[in-house]
Design a protein around this motif. Structure first.
Motif, PDB file in Angstrom:
ATOM      1  N   LEU A  57       0.958  -1.246   0.132  1.00 14.69           N
ATOM      2  CA  LEU A  57       0.085   0.115   0.091  1.00 14.69           C
ATOM      3  C   LEU A  57       0.548   1.232  -0.002  1.00 14.69           C
ATOM      4  O   LEU A  57       0.565   2.100  -0.519  1.00 14.69           O
ATOM      5  CB  LEU A  57      -0.875   0.047   1.067  1.00 14.69           C
ATOM      6  N   CYS A  85      -0.571   5.090  -0.987  1.00 13.93           N
ATOM      7  CA  CYS A  85      -1.799   5.306  -0.698  1.00 13.93           C
ATOM      8  C   CYS A  85      -1.476   6.326   0.730  1.00 13.93           C
ATOM      9  O   CYS A  85      -0.623   6.173   1.137  1.00 13.93           O
ATOM     10  CB  CYS A  85      -2.237   3.949  -0.048  1.00 13.93           C
ATOM     11  N   CYS A 141      -2.668   6.649   3.696  1.00 20.42           N
ATOM     12  CA  CYS A 141      -3.055   6.297   4.780  1.00 20.42           C
ATOM     13  C   CYS A 141      -2.561   7.206   5.957  1.00 20.42           C
ATOM     14  O   CYS A 141      -1.674   7.709   5.890  1.00 20.42           O
ATOM     15  CB  CYS A 141      -2.922   4.779   4.911  1.00 20.42           C
TER      16      CYS A 141
END
Length: 68
Positions: free
Chosen positions: A58, A63, A65
């Motif tokens: 990820l 990403c 996050c």
């Protein structure tokens, strides 16, 4: 709309168990021949080696996050 994406992994450990059982089978070991503690040692060994793969993928994808 903005949202906070907090990444997680398989808390039920079903996928981990399947991978560990397959690894044991490849080594000629039947899960049912192990005690619970022996199986858990194999599971933790696998987790320490492969457990972070999904989160690292990820991150490589970019990403955004909340990694903290």
């Amino acid at each position: 709309k903005n949202a906070c994406w907090v990444p997680g992994t398989d808390h039920a450990s079903i996928a981990t168990e399947a991978k560990v059982v397959a690894k044991l089978k490849a080594e000629g070991i039947d899960k049912n021949d192990l005690t619970r503690d022996e199986f858990l040692k194999h599971a933790w060994d696998w987790t320490h080696e492969y457990g972070g793969v999904i989160l690292e993928q990820l991150k490589k994808l970019g990403c955004s996050c909340d990694w903290d």
